[in-house]
Motif scaffolding. Structure first.
Motif, short mmCIF file in Angstrom:
data_model
loop_
_atom_site.label_atom_id
_atom_site.label_comp_id
_atom_site.label_asym_id
_atom_site.label_seq_id
_atom_site.Cartn_x
_atom_site.Cartn_y
_atom_site.Cartn_z
N ALA A 1 0.87 -1.28 0.03
CA ALA A 1 -0.21 -0.05 -0.12
C ALA A 1 0.96 1.24 0.09
N PRO A 2 0.38 2.49 -0.09
CA PRO A 2 1.35 3.63 -0.05
C PRO A 2 1.92 3.72 1.16
N VAL A 3 3.03 4.15 0.98
CA VAL A 3 3.99 4.15 2.05
C VAL A 3 3.68 5.29 3.01
N ASN A 4 3.37 5.14 4.49
CA ASN A 4 3.23 6.49 4.96
C ASN A 4 4.40 7.49 5.50
N TYR A 5 4.19 8.55 5.92
CA TYR A 5 5.05 9.45 6.52
C TYR A 5 6.06 8.71 7.33
N ALA A 6 7.25 9.10 7.52
CA ALA A 6 8.18 8.60 8.27
C ALA A 6 8.32 7.23 8.41
N ALA A 7 8.01 6.68 7.13
CA ALA A 7 8.37 5.21 6.99
C ALA A 7 9.83 4.99 6.90
N ALA A 8 10.29 3.43 7.22
CA ALA A 8 11.79 3.33 7.33
C ALA A 8 11.95 1.83 6.98
N THR A 9 13.01 1.60 6.22
CA THR A 9 13.47 0.31 6.01
C THR A 9 14.94 0.21 6.54
N VAL A 10 15.33 -1.18 6.87
CA VAL A 10 16.48 -1.26 7.66
C VAL A 10 17.05 -2.58 7.19
N ARG B 1 14.02 -5.38 7.41
CA ARG B 1 12.92 -4.95 8.30
C ARG B 1 12.20 -3.53 7.90
N PHE B 2 10.84 -3.36 8.12
CA PHE B 2 10.12 -2.33 7.45
C PHE B 2 9.17 -1.80 8.56
N LYS B 3 9.09 -0.44 8.58
CA LYS B 3 8.07 0.09 9.61
C LYS B 3 7.31 1.21 8.93
N ASN B 4 6.14 0.95 8.60
CA ASN B 4 5.50 1.89 7.67
C ASN B 4 4.67 3.14 8.60
N GLY B 5 5.82 4.07 8.78
CA GLY B 5 5.47 5.29 9.32
C GLY B 5 4.82 5.16 10.73
N THR B 6 4.29 6.05 11.15
CA THR B 6 3.54 6.13 12.70
C THR B 6 2.55 5.54 12.71
#
Length: 90
Positions: free
Chosen positions: A21-30, A47-52
């Motif tokens: 889905a669209p990536v949210n603000y402040a998303a991060a990949t590691v 690892r991935f975190k889809n923003g807030t």
């Protein structure tokens, strides 16, 4: 950033297992790189975190493998997409 994450998910063969889905603000990949059972071939984890919206990072399998992959395997899979010289870039 959305196009970069989408491209990474496709290049790492994560997209089929992740309903993108669209990536949210402040998303991060590691990319975590750590020593495995032997120090001669480190291990890579994605690892991935889809923003807030996400409270924590989620680990994804890469290249259809189950679990983390060795650095040599990771490099061999991405070799065809790398640009190693200025001549290749231009």
């Amino acid at each position: 950033m959305p196009a970069l994450v989408s491209s990474a998910f496709h290049l790492l063969l994560i997209a089929p297992s992740h309903p993108f889905a669209p990536v949210n603000y402040a998303a991060a990949t590691v990319f975590e790189v750590y020593n495995g059972s032997t120090s001669d071939d480190p291990i890579v984890r994605f690892r991935f975190k889809n923003g807030t919206d996400d409270t924590d990072f989620t680990t994804y399998n890469m290249f259809g493998q189950s679990g983390d992959v060795s650095l040599s395997f990771f490099k061999s899979k991405l070799e065809s997409a790398t640009i190693n010289t200025t001549a290749e870039w231009c």
